[in-house]
Design a protein around this motif. Structure first.
Motif, PDB file in Angstrom:
ATOM      1  N   VAL A 219       4.063  -4.763  -6.393  1.00 34.29           N
ATOM      2  CA  VAL A 219       2.836  -4.588  -5.632  1.00 34.29           C
ATOM      3  C   VAL A 219       1.409  -5.517  -6.385  1.00 34.29           C
ATOM      4  O   VAL A 219       0.733  -6.110  -5.475  1.00 34.29           O
ATOM      5  CB  VAL A 219       2.285  -2.995  -5.898  1.00 34.29           C
ATOM      6  CG1 VAL A 219       1.050  -2.612  -5.490  1.00 34.29           C
ATOM      7  CG2 VAL A 219       3.284  -2.126  -5.132  1.00 34.29           C
ATOM      8  N   ILE A 220       1.563  -5.580  -7.602  1.00 36.26           N
ATOM      9  CA  ILE A 220       0.433  -6.393  -8.284  1.00 36.26           C
ATOM     10  C   ILE A 220       0.583  -7.895  -7.616  1.00 36.26           C
ATOM     11  O   ILE A 220      -0.439  -8.439  -7.270  1.00 36.26           O
ATOM     12  CB  ILE A 220       0.348  -6.322  -9.638  1.00 36.26           C
ATOM     13  CG1 ILE A 220       0.200  -4.951 -10.090  1.00 36.26           C
ATOM     14  CG2 ILE A 220      -0.366  -7.216 -10.339  1.00 36.26           C
ATOM     15  CD1 ILE A 220       0.333  -4.581 -11.533  1.00 36.26           C
ATOM     16  N   ILE A 221       1.842  -8.377  -7.568  1.00 35.40           N
ATOM     17  CA  ILE A 221       2.149  -9.641  -7.530  1.00 35.40           C
ATOM     18  C   ILE A 221       1.710 -10.029  -5.815  1.00 35.40           C
ATOM     19  O   ILE A 221       1.169 -10.785  -5.693  1.00 35.40           O
ATOM     20  CB  ILE A 221       3.662 -10.157  -7.688  1.00 35.40           C
ATOM     21  CG1 ILE A 221       3.967 -10.244  -9.090  1.00 35.40           C
ATOM     22  CG2 ILE A 221       3.895 -11.458  -7.009  1.00 35.40           C
ATOM     23  CD1 ILE A 221       5.271 -10.261  -9.484  1.00 35.40           C
ATOM     24  N   GLY A 222       2.167  -8.894  -4.984  1.00 35.68           N
ATOM     25  CA  GLY A 222       1.640  -9.074  -3.805  1.00 35.68           C
ATOM     26  C   GLY A 222       0.288  -9.284  -3.541  1.00 35.68           C
ATOM     27  O   GLY A 222      -0.020  -9.714  -2.464  1.00 35.68           O
ATOM     28  N   PHE A 223      -0.662  -8.365  -4.184  1.00 33.63           N
ATOM     29  CA  PHE A 223      -1.754  -8.453  -3.884  1.00 33.63           C
ATOM     30  C   PHE A 223      -2.436  -9.697  -4.439  1.00 33.63           C
ATOM     31  O   PHE A 223      -3.240 -10.409  -3.944  1.00 33.63           O
ATOM     32  CB  PHE A 223      -2.503  -7.388  -4.865  1.00 33.63           C
ATOM     33  CG  PHE A 223      -4.205  -7.289  -4.918  1.00 33.63           C
ATOM     34  CD1 PHE A 223      -4.633  -6.788  -3.800  1.00 33.63           C
ATOM     35  CD2 PHE A 223      -4.797  -7.560  -6.012  1.00 33.63           C
ATOM     36  CE1 PHE A 223      -6.170  -6.678  -3.772  1.00 33.63           C
ATOM     37  CE2 PHE A 223      -6.173  -7.689  -5.941  1.00 33.63           C
ATOM     38  CZ  PHE A 223      -6.823  -7.248  -4.839  1.00 33.63           C
TER      39      PHE A 223
ATOM     40  N   GLY B  67      -7.849  -5.056   5.590  1.00 31.35           N
ATOM     41  CA  GLY B  67      -8.233  -3.611   6.053  1.00 31.35           C
ATOM     42  C   GLY B  67      -7.119  -3.190   7.044  1.00 31.35           C
ATOM     43  O   GLY B  67      -6.686  -1.873   6.829  1.00 31.35           O
ATOM     44  N   THR B  68      -6.678  -4.085   7.975  1.00 34.87           N
ATOM     45  CA  THR B  68      -5.570  -3.649   8.808  1.00 34.87           C
ATOM     46  C   THR B  68      -4.290  -3.055   7.995  1.00 34.87           C
ATOM     47  O   THR B  68      -3.695  -2.200   8.300  1.00 34.87           O
ATOM     48  CB  THR B  68      -5.261  -4.683   9.939  1.00 34.87           C
ATOM     49  OG1 THR B  68      -6.244  -5.077  10.547  1.00 34.87           O
ATOM     50  CG2 THR B  68      -4.140  -4.312  10.821  1.00 34.87           C
ATOM     51  N   GLY B  69      -4.171  -4.061   6.983  1.00 37.43           N
ATOM     52  CA  GLY B  69      -2.838  -3.762   6.121  1.00 37.43           C
ATOM     53  C   GLY B  69      -2.946  -2.622   5.481  1.00 37.43           C
ATOM     54  O   GLY B  69      -1.960  -1.886   5.238  1.00 37.43           O
ATOM     55  N   VAL B  70      -4.014  -2.407   4.872  1.00 31.59           N
ATOM     56  CA  VAL B  70      -4.409  -1.021   4.223  1.00 31.59           C
ATOM     57  C   VAL B  70      -4.200   0.373   5.065  1.00 31.59           C
ATOM     58  O   VAL B  70      -3.605   1.183   4.710  1.00 31.59           O
ATOM     59  CB  VAL B  70      -5.781  -1.056   3.489  1.00 31.59           C
ATOM     60  CG1 VAL B  70      -6.008   0.362   2.822  1.00 31.59           C
ATOM     61  CG2 VAL B  70      -5.847  -2.115   2.211  1.00 31.59           C
ATOM     62  N   MET B  71      -4.765   0.211   6.317  1.00 34.03           N
ATOM     63  CA  MET B  71      -4.833   1.321   7.122  1.00 34.03           C
ATOM     64  C   MET B  71      -3.380   1.538   7.662  1.00 34.03           C
ATOM     65  O   MET B  71      -2.999   2.662   7.769  1.00 34.03           O
ATOM     66  CB  MET B  71      -5.665   1.092   8.258  1.00 34.03           C
ATOM     67  CG  MET B  71      -7.076   1.207   7.816  1.00 34.03           C
ATOM     68  SD  MET B  71      -8.403   1.202   9.363  1.00 34.03           S
ATOM     69  CE  MET B  71      -8.481  -0.528   9.500  1.00 34.03           C
ATOM     70  N   TYR B  72      -2.660   0.238   7.903  1.00 37.60           N
ATOM     71  CA  TYR B  72      -1.463   0.411   8.409  1.00 37.60           C
ATOM     72  C   TYR B  72      -0.283   1.024   7.555  1.00 37.60           C
ATOM     73  O   TYR B  72       0.489   1.892   7.598  1.00 37.60           O
ATOM     74  CB  TYR B  72      -0.803  -0.778   8.918  1.00 37.60           C
ATOM     75  CG  TYR B  72       0.410  -0.817   9.731  1.00 37.60           C
ATOM     76  CD1 TYR B  72       0.323  -0.261  11.012  1.00 37.60           C
ATOM     77  CD2 TYR B  72       1.641  -1.053   9.173  1.00 37.60           C
ATOM     78  CE1 TYR B  72       1.571  -0.024  11.625  1.00 37.60           C
ATOM     79  CE2 TYR B  72       2.889  -1.161   9.975  1.00 37.60           C
ATOM     80  CZ  TYR B  72       2.667  -0.521  11.434  1.00 37.60           C
ATOM     81  OH  TYR B  72       3.836  -0.620  12.166  1.00 37.60           O
ATOM     82  N   GLY B  73      -0.728   0.685   6.003  1.00 36.55           N
ATOM     83  CA  GLY B  73       0.038   1.328   4.864  1.00 36.55           C
ATOM     84  C   GLY B  73      -0.088   2.833   4.864  1.00 36.55           C
ATOM     85  O   GLY B  73       0.928   3.723   4.853  1.00 36.55           O
TER      86      GLY B  73
ATOM     87  N   ILE C 268       0.932  -1.073  -0.023  1.00 34.23           N
ATOM     88  CA  ILE C 268       0.073   0.010   0.016  1.00 34.23           C
ATOM     89  C   ILE C 268       1.095   1.267  -0.028  1.00 34.23           C
ATOM     90  O   ILE C 268       0.610   2.336  -0.740  1.00 34.23           O
ATOM     91  CB  ILE C 268      -0.934   0.127   1.304  1.00 34.23           C
ATOM     92  CG1 ILE C 268      -2.079  -1.229   1.044  1.00 34.23           C
ATOM     93  CG2 ILE C 268      -1.822   1.386   1.375  1.00 34.23           C
ATOM     94  CD1 ILE C 268      -2.761  -1.055   0.012  1.00 34.23           C
ATOM     95  N   VAL C 269       2.036   1.227   0.706  1.00 34.67           N
ATOM     96  CA  VAL C 269       2.920   2.349   0.728  1.00 34.67           C
ATOM     97  C   VAL C 269       3.513   2.553  -0.553  1.00 34.67           C
ATOM     98  O   VAL C 269       3.505   3.807  -0.956  1.00 34.67           O
ATOM     99  CB  VAL C 269       4.069   2.276   1.734  1.00 34.67           C
ATOM    100  CG1 VAL C 269       5.071   3.252   1.474  1.00 34.67           C
ATOM    101  CG2 VAL C 269       3.457   1.956   3.042  1.00 34.67           C
TER     102      VAL C 269
END
Length: 282
Positions: free
Chosen positions: A123-127, A150-156, A102-103
């Motif tokens: 990023v795409i591969i990680g998703f 969502g935790t990962g998105v917000m933490y990003g 996300i960062v």
């Protein structure tokens, strides 16, 4: 060597905090566990800050950004504690590891940083790795998996704001303000969800704050001796501690799909970290 040692110790302490939170979630509301995390972290952090780092604490020039950062981390903590109350520690943490992706994805927009084709590909591969863990269409989707994601998105986004603040505010002040913002915000909800804890539950609630405090102090010490980009790959050591805790205390062990998704996400994250280090040096 000091930086790596402190960093690895941090990724041992923080999963222990998650283990206590998962255990308490069987009998206690997630919001109350979150309150305990912030309350006891502030209780243990304040004396350390004022006894040893008082001269370094200068008031922030960006109070609004500090407030937003604190609220985002609070929401991330609530989502993660809810996630681990339903699914395994390892699966929840694996999905939360999308934060570095996300960062990378949003840093061009919010930080003005350039992201090349290689990092976009990572990023795409990680998703795709996160989709492997969730497996939509193959297993029943649940709210806990989306909460972990969502935790990962917000933490990003939390990390992006931290980068912005790193150029102006002392990291110790940022740590303290983050705890205070979370504590004030969640305390108002306690009369509506409070469950009277037993003495053993009080001790575990306090332990959550202690391990959070020690873990973040170790992170600060590690960053004193090395750049964040060099230490970023070591954060994946946290998954090992989580797997051990999940297996021995909750009889949870990741399935093969979770391990495959974790491998994909970790490789993507490490590549992004190494690529950023290379760009800084060139």
């Amino acid at each position: 060597m000091k930086a790596i040692t402190f960093n690895l110790l941090a990724w041992v302490m923080l999963p222990i905090m998650d283990g206590f939170a998962k255990y308490l979630s069987a009998d206690m509301p997630v919001l109350q566990i979150t309150w305990a995390r912030y309350f006891f972290t502030v209780v243990f952090t304040l004396p350390i800050m004022f006894l040893f780092y008082r001269k370094q604490l200068v008031w922030t020039d960006k109070p609004k950004l500090q407030l937003i950062r604190g609220l985002i981390l609070l929401c991330a903590n609530i989502c993660f504690f809810y996630a681990i109350s339903v699914i395994s520690l390892a699966k929840a943490l694996t999905l939360a590891f999308v934060a570095p992706l996300i960062v990378t994805a949003f840093s061009p927009i919010l930080l003005g940083e350039k992201v090349g084709v290689r990092r976009w590909t990572a990023v795409i591969i990680g998703f795709i790795g996160s989709l492997v863990v969730i497996r939509p269409g193959f297993v029943e989707l649940n709210l806990a998996s989306f909460a972990a994601l969502g935790t990962g998105v917000m933490y990003g986004f939390y990390l992006i704001i931290t980068r912005k603040l790193s150029t102006s505010d002392n990291p110790l002040l940022t740590l303290l303000l983050t705890g205070l913002v979370g504590l004030v915000a969640v305390s108002g909800l306690m009369p509506f969800v409070w469950v009277n804890p037993s003495p053993s539950q009080w001790s575990m609630m306090a332990s959550i704050g202690v391990f959070a405090c020690i873990g973040h102090l170790f992170l600060i010490l590690s960053l004193k001796y090395a750049d964040a980009s060099k230490l970023a790959p070591f954060s994946y050591f946290e998954i090992i501690t989580n797997i051990v805790i999940g297996y021995y205390f909750f009889s949870d062990f990741p399935d093969n799909w979770t391990f495959l998704g974790l491998f994909i996400i970790v490789i993507s994250g490490i590549y992004i970290s190494r690529r950023e280090s290379y760009i800084k040096l060139s």
